[in-house]
Write a protein that holds these residues in place. Structure first.
Motif, PDB file in Angstrom:
ATOM      1  N   VAL A  82      -9.930  -6.615 -11.121  1.00 38.56           N
ATOM      2  CA  VAL A  82     -10.066  -5.707  -9.977  1.00 38.56           C
ATOM      3  C   VAL A  82      -9.161  -4.496 -10.163  1.00 38.56           C
ATOM      4  N   THR A  83      -9.514  -3.422  -9.506  1.00 42.03           N
ATOM      5  CA  THR A  83      -8.713  -2.202  -9.548  1.00 42.03           C
ATOM      6  C   THR A  83      -7.511  -2.333  -8.621  1.00 42.03           C
ATOM      7  N   ALA A  84      -6.576  -1.429  -8.782  1.00 48.30           N
ATOM      8  CA  ALA A  84      -5.395  -1.429  -7.904  1.00 48.30           C
ATOM      9  C   ALA A  84      -5.801  -1.187  -6.459  1.00 48.30           C
ATOM     10  N   ALA A  85      -6.754  -0.278  -6.231  1.00 44.63           N
ATOM     11  CA  ALA A  85      -7.184   0.021  -4.861  1.00 44.63           C
ATOM     12  C   ALA A  85      -7.833  -1.198  -4.220  1.00 44.63           C
ATOM     13  N   ALA A  86      -8.653  -1.932  -4.970  1.00 46.36           N
ATOM     14  CA  ALA A  86      -9.283  -3.139  -4.431  1.00 46.36           C
ATOM     15  C   ALA A  86      -8.231  -4.205  -4.128  1.00 46.36           C
ATOM     16  N   TYR A  87      -7.231  -4.316  -4.994  1.00 45.20           N
ATOM     17  CA  TYR A  87      -6.173  -5.299  -4.788  1.00 45.20           C
ATOM     18  C   TYR A  87      -5.373  -4.975  -3.522  1.00 45.20           C
ATOM     19  N   VAL A  88      -5.084  -3.705  -3.323  1.00 48.24           N
ATOM     20  CA  VAL A  88      -4.334  -3.296  -2.132  1.00 48.24           C
ATOM     21  C   VAL A  88      -5.127  -3.614  -0.868  1.00 48.24           C
ATOM     22  N   SER A  89      -6.453  -3.495  -0.928  1.00 46.61           N
ATOM     23  CA  SER A  89      -7.260  -3.841   0.246  1.00 46.61           C
ATOM     24  C   SER A  89      -7.119  -5.325   0.576  1.00 46.61           C
ATOM     25  N   ASN A 104       1.438  11.842 -17.591  1.00 49.27           N
ATOM     26  CA  ASN A 104       1.942  11.310 -18.854  1.00 49.27           C
ATOM     27  C   ASN A 104       3.074  10.322 -18.653  1.00 49.27           C
ATOM     28  N   ASP A 105       3.856  10.516 -17.575  1.00 43.27           N
ATOM     29  CA  ASP A 105       5.023   9.658 -17.356  1.00 43.27           C
ATOM     30  C   ASP A 105       4.718   8.467 -16.470  1.00 43.27           C
ATOM     31  N   ASN A 106       3.506   8.398 -15.908  1.00 47.16           N
ATOM     32  CA  ASN A 106       3.208   7.353 -14.938  1.00 47.16           C
ATOM     33  C   ASN A 106       1.904   6.649 -15.267  1.00 47.16           C
ATOM     34  N   ARG A 107       1.740   6.263 -16.491  1.00 48.01           N
ATOM     35  CA  ARG A 107       0.525   5.571 -16.888  1.00 48.01           C
ATOM     36  C   ARG A 107       0.636   4.076 -16.586  1.00 48.01           C
ATOM     37  N   HIS A 108      -0.526   3.464 -16.349  1.00 52.70           N
ATOM     38  CA  HIS A 108      -0.566   2.020 -16.112  1.00 52.70           C
ATOM     39  C   HIS A 108      -0.565   1.344 -17.482  1.00 52.70           C
ATOM     40  N   ASN A 109       0.623   1.034 -17.963  1.00 51.88           N
ATOM     41  CA  ASN A 109       0.718   0.469 -19.302  1.00 51.88           C
ATOM     42  C   ASN A 109       1.753  -0.640 -19.329  1.00 51.88           C
ATOM     43  N   VAL A 110       2.080  -1.092 -20.514  1.00 48.16           N
ATOM     44  CA  VAL A 110       3.069  -2.153 -20.677  1.00 48.16           C
ATOM     45  C   VAL A 110       4.371  -1.551 -21.170  1.00 48.16           C
ATOM     46  N   ASP A 111       5.447  -1.947 -20.512  1.00 44.27           N
ATOM     47  CA  ASP A 111       6.765  -1.464 -20.884  1.00 44.27           C
ATOM     48  C   ASP A 111       7.243  -2.237 -22.115  1.00 44.27           C
ATOM     49  N   ALA A 134       0.828  -1.207   0.000  1.00 40.72           N
ATOM     50  CA  ALA A 134       0.000   0.000   0.000  1.00 40.72           C
ATOM     51  C   ALA A 134       0.858   1.252   0.000  1.00 40.72           C
ATOM     52  N   LEU A 135       2.054   1.169   0.569  1.00 49.60           N
ATOM     53  CA  LEU A 135       2.942   2.329   0.596  1.00 49.60           C
ATOM     54  C   LEU A 135       3.359   2.711  -0.813  1.00 49.60           C
ATOM     55  N   SER A 136       3.754   1.729  -1.601  1.00 45.78           N
ATOM     56  CA  SER A 136       4.150   2.026  -2.976  1.00 45.78           C
ATOM     57  C   SER A 136       2.945   2.428  -3.810  1.00 45.78           C
ATOM     58  N   PHE A 137       1.766   1.880  -3.481  1.00 50.12           N
ATOM     59  CA  PHE A 137       0.557   2.251  -4.212  1.00 50.12           C
ATOM     60  C   PHE A 137       0.237   3.726  -3.981  1.00 50.12           C
ATOM     61  N   TYR A 191       0.496  -3.017  -9.246  1.00 54.22           N
ATOM     62  CA  TYR A 191      -0.489  -3.906  -8.638  1.00 54.22           C
ATOM     63  C   TYR A 191      -1.859  -3.692  -9.266  1.00 54.22           C
ATOM     64  N   PRO A 192      -2.556  -4.814  -9.526  1.00 58.38           N
ATOM     65  CA  PRO A 192      -2.193  -6.219  -9.343  1.00 58.38           C
ATOM     66  C   PRO A 192      -0.981  -6.605 -10.186  1.00 58.38           C
ATOM     67  N   ARG A 193      -0.333  -7.693  -9.787  1.00 58.04           N
ATOM     68  CA  ARG A 193       0.890  -8.092 -10.466  1.00 58.04           C
ATOM     69  C   ARG A 193       0.611  -8.702 -11.834  1.00 58.04           C
ATOM     70  N   SER A 194      -0.389  -9.525 -11.946  1.00 54.53           N
ATOM     71  CA  SER A 194      -0.665 -10.194 -13.208  1.00 54.53           C
ATOM     72  C   SER A 194      -1.661  -9.386 -14.034  1.00 54.53           C
ATOM     73  N   ALA A 195      -1.559  -9.539 -15.342  1.00 52.00           N
ATOM     74  CA  ALA A 195      -2.511  -8.869 -16.237  1.00 52.00           C
ATOM     75  C   ALA A 195      -3.914  -9.425 -16.045  1.00 52.00           C
ATOM     76  N   LEU A 196      -4.015 -10.721 -15.716  1.00 54.22           N
ATOM     77  CA  LEU A 196      -5.321 -11.326 -15.505  1.00 54.22           C
ATOM     78  C   LEU A 196      -6.031 -10.679 -14.317  1.00 54.22           C
ATOM     79  N   ALA A 197      -5.317 -10.526 -13.205  1.00 52.18           N
ATOM     80  CA  ALA A 197      -5.928  -9.896 -12.032  1.00 52.18           C
ATOM     81  C   ALA A 197      -6.258  -8.431 -12.301  1.00 52.18           C
ATOM     82  N   ALA A 198      -5.390  -7.750 -13.052  1.00 49.42           N
ATOM     83  CA  ALA A 198      -5.625  -6.340 -13.357  1.00 49.42           C
ATOM     84  C   ALA A 198      -6.864  -6.148 -14.228  1.00 49.42           C
TER      85      ALA A 198
END
Length: 544
Positions: free
Chosen positions: A339-346, A310-317, A295-298, A329-336
Motif C-alpha cells: 500500500v502507499t503511504a497515503a493509503a496507510y495513513v487513511s 533529493n534529500d527526502n527520498r523514500h529509501n533505506v538508510d 498524518a501530521l508527520s506524513f 509510513y508504512p513502518r514495515s517494508a512488507l506493508a510498504a
C-alpha cells in the motif's frame, strides 16, 4: 462636413462605422470584451429567437436528464467503500502475515488459574510451562503494583503523586500494572539495566519501578518541562536516587540503554521511541495511542519532499538499516510493498478517536469494552490529566496543596483527593473571583463535550467500532513487523482488563540476539489470545 468627413477610417483608430453602430448593444465587441463577430451578431437577434434556437438544440428534457445523471453519480460515490476499508483490505490480502496475532495476557491466565474463568486453547498438557511462567509474571506485577506499600508520591491517584481523579484512578493503575508485567522480567534478568521512559509525562509508569529496582537506572525523557518538573519533584520526595530526567525530543536522545518504555506516546512518538530501541538493540515495551496523528508527520514529509526531493527520498538508510525519516509510513517494508503511504495513513486515521468516544470519522464508539460501565469509555491519559495538572498548578499559585484545600475531611480520611475536587471544595468554603472563573471555564468545557451530538446513526456504532479496532490492530502489527524485519522477536498483547483504556495494545520486542530473554518471553506469551474485531478479519481474508 467637418474635417476628415467621408475619409475611410485609419487602422487602429477604433472609429469604424460598424463599431460605432454596435456601441451600447449588449454583447457587442469592445476593447475590453473583443467577442467574435458571429457572437456579436447573435446578440442582435430577438431574445425569443435565441431562446427558441437553444431549445431546439438542447431538447426539453436536458435539465432533467442532467439532474438524474448527477444524482446517479452521487449515489455511485456514496456506494463506494471508505478509503480506509479499501486500503486495509488491500494490505491484508497482499500481505496476510500482517494480519494481527495476539498473545494471551498473563494476567488473564492467572485469573483463570484462580477460577475466574476458562480461556480457549489452554487445555493442552504441553502448556503447563506457559501457565506456570505466566502466573509467576502476573503475581510479580501485582506485587509491584501494591500501591499501599509505595510512598504516596509514587501512587498515581494520590495528590502528592499523579493526582488522577478517583473515577479514573483504578483504570490508570491497571494500565501501569500491565507495563510492570512486561518490564519486570527484563529487570529480574538484569537488575542493573538502564531503562528509558520515552514521553514519560509525570513518570507514572517508571517511578514505581525505580523504587522496586534501586540498582537499575531510569532515564525519563519528555519535551515538556512542566511534566519533568512534576517527575523530579515526585522522585525527590520519594527519595529515589536512580532517576534522571532529560528535557528534549525523543529523536534527539542519543544514549545506549537496555529497555525502552513508552506508555501512550502520541502518534509518531511511539515510532520514534521504537526506532531508538532498535538502534541500540534494546528491548521495548510500548502501548501506542493516537495513531491517527501520524498524518501530521506524513503531511510534513510531503512538504519537505516538495522543497527538496533529493534529500527526502523514500529509501533505506545505509548507516542505520532503517528507512529515511522523510517517509516512515508504512513502518514495515512488507506493508510498504503493498500500500502507499497515503493509503496507510487513511487506515491510521480510521483507527483513531478522541475523547467521549468520538473517532476520526465522526462516529461514536460502539460502547465500552469488557469490564467498563457505559459512560466510562473515555480517554484516560491526556485531557483529564492536563485538567488535574492545571488544578494542581492553580493550587500551587495560591500556596496550597490538595490536602490543605480539602480541609480535615478530605478524600479517604488522609486528605488524598484529586486537585480538581480540592479546588471545588475550596470554592465552597473560601470562594474568590479568580477561582470561580476558573471552575466556571472548566465546567463549560465539560458541558460542551457532553452536549456534542454524534454525526452518525446509532446503528453504525458497532460497525464503526469494529472497523476502528481492526485498523488499530493492523497499525500496531505493522509496527512490530518493522522491528521483526530488523532482528526482533515481537508480541502483541491486549491489556487486562481491556477496558482499562481504549488504547490497550501492548507491543513487546526482544532482540533475537538476546536468545535467553527471547525464549522466556516466547514461553510466557506462547498461548494465542483473542483478537479484537475477529469477524472483520475473517470477512476480509475469506472474501473472494
Amino acid at each position: 462636413r467637418g474635417a476628415g468627413e467621408g475619409r475611410p477610417p485609419r487602422i487602429g483608430d477604433g472609429r469604424s462605422d460598424t463599431r460605432v453602430a454596435m456601441r451600447g448593444v449588449p454583447g457587442a465587441p469592445s476593447f475590453l470584451s473583443p467577442l467574435s463577430w458571429t457572437h456579436a451578431g447573435d446578440a442582435l437577434d430577438e431574445p425569443s429567437a435565441v431562446s427558441e434556437r437553444r431549445s431546439s438544440v438542447s431538447g426539453a428534457g436536458t435539465t432533467d436528464d442532467h439532474r438524474s445523471s448527477r444524482m446517479r453519480a452521487i449515489a455511485r460515490v456514496k456506494a463506494r467503500p471508505p478509503k480506509f476499508l479499501t486500503a486495509v483490505r488491500r494490505l491484508l490480502r497482499g500481505a496476510p502475515s500482517l494480519c494481527p496475532t495476539y498473545s494471551a495476557n498473563p494476567l488473564l491466565m492467572d485469573a483463570e488459574a484462580q477460577g475466574a474463568g476458562t480461556a480457549d486453547g489452554l487445555c493442552e498438557p504441553c502448556d503447563e510451562d506457559t501457565r506456570e511462567l505466566a502466573r509467576r509474571w502476573a503475581r510479580d506485577a501485582t506485587a509491584l503494583s501494591d500501591w499501599k506499600s509505595l510512598p504516596p508520591q509514587l501512587d498515581v491517584t494520590h495528590p502528592e503523586g499523579g493526582g488522577v481523579p478517583r473515577a479514573r484512578g483504578a483504570r490508570k493503575r491497571e494500565q501501569l500494572r500491565n507495563v510492570f508485567l512486561f518490564v519486570a522480567p527484563l529487570l529480574r534478568r538484569k537488575p542493573t539495566a538502564k531503562v528509558v521512559d520515552f514521553g514519560c509525562g509525570g513518570g507514572h509508569q517508571t517511578l514505581p519501578l525505580a523504587y522496586h529496582f534501586p540498582d537499575a537506572t531510569f532515564v525519563l525523557v519528555d519535551a515538556k518541562a512542566r511534566s519533568l518538573e512534576v517527575a523530579e519533584r515526585r522522585a525527590a520526595a520519594a527519595g529515589l536516587r536512580n532517576v534522571r530526567c532529560v528535557l528534549g525530543f525523543i529523536e534527539d536522545f542519543d544514549e545506549d540503554f537496555d529497555v525502552g518504555v513508552a506508555l501512550h506516546a502520541c502518534g509518531g512518538a511511539s515510532d520514534a521511541a521504537m526506532d531508538k530501541c532498535v538502534e541500540v538493540n534494546a528491548a521495548y515495551v510500548m502501548a501506542p495511542c493516537c495513531v491517527g496523528k501520524i498524518a501530521l508527520s506524513f503531511d510534513k514529509d510531503k512538504e519537505d519532499k516538495n522543497e527538496n526531493a533529493n534529500d527526502n527520498r523514500h529509501n533505506v538508510d545505509d548507516a542505520g538499516g532503517g528507512r529515511a525519516a522523510a517517509a516512515p509510513y508504512p513502518r514495515s517494508a512488507l506493508a510498504a510493498s503493498v500500500v502507499t503511504a497515503a493509503a496507510y495513513v487513511s487506515i491510521a486515521q480510521a483507527a483513531d478517536f478522541g475523547g467521549e468516544g468520538y473517532d476520526a470519522c465522526g462516529a461514536v464508539s460502539g460502547g465500552p469494552a469488557r469490564g467498563v460501565p457505559r459512560g466510562a469509555y473515555v480517554d484516560s491519559s491526556e485531557e483529564d490529566e492536563d485538567d488535574e495538572r492545571d488544578a494542581s498548578g492553580f493550587l500551587a499559585s495560591i500556596g496550597e496543596d490538595a490536602a490543605v484545600a480539602a480541609g480535615d475531611d478530605g478524600g479517604d480520611g488522609n486528605g488524598a483527593i484529586a486537585p480538581m475536587e480540592a479546588l471545588e471544595r475550596r470554592a465552597e468554603t473560601n470562594p474568590t473571583p479568580g477561582l470561580a472563573a476558573y471552575l466556571r471555564a472548566k465546567a463549560e468545557k465539560r458541558e460542551r463535550q457532553k452536549n456534542r451530538a454524534p454525526r452518525s446513526d446509532p446503528s453504525m456504532f458497532a460497525e464503526r467500532e469494529t472497523q476502528r479496532r481492526a485498523c488499530k490492530a493492523v497499525v500496531e502489527a505493522d509496527r512490530n513487523a518493522s522491528a521483526a524485519e530488523r532482528g526482533y522477536d515481537t508480541w502483541q498483547v491486549l491489556m487486562e482488563p481491556p477496558g482499562c483504556t481504549p488504547k490497550n495494545d501492548v507491543l513487546v520486542g526482544i532482540p533475537s540476539t538476546n536468545s535467553d530473554c527471547a525464549a522466556e518471553f516466547g514461553t510466557a506469551l506462547r498461548r494465542r489470545g483473542t483478537r479484537p474485531a475477529e469477524s472483520f478479519f475473517r470477512s476480509v481474508l475469506d472474501e473472494e
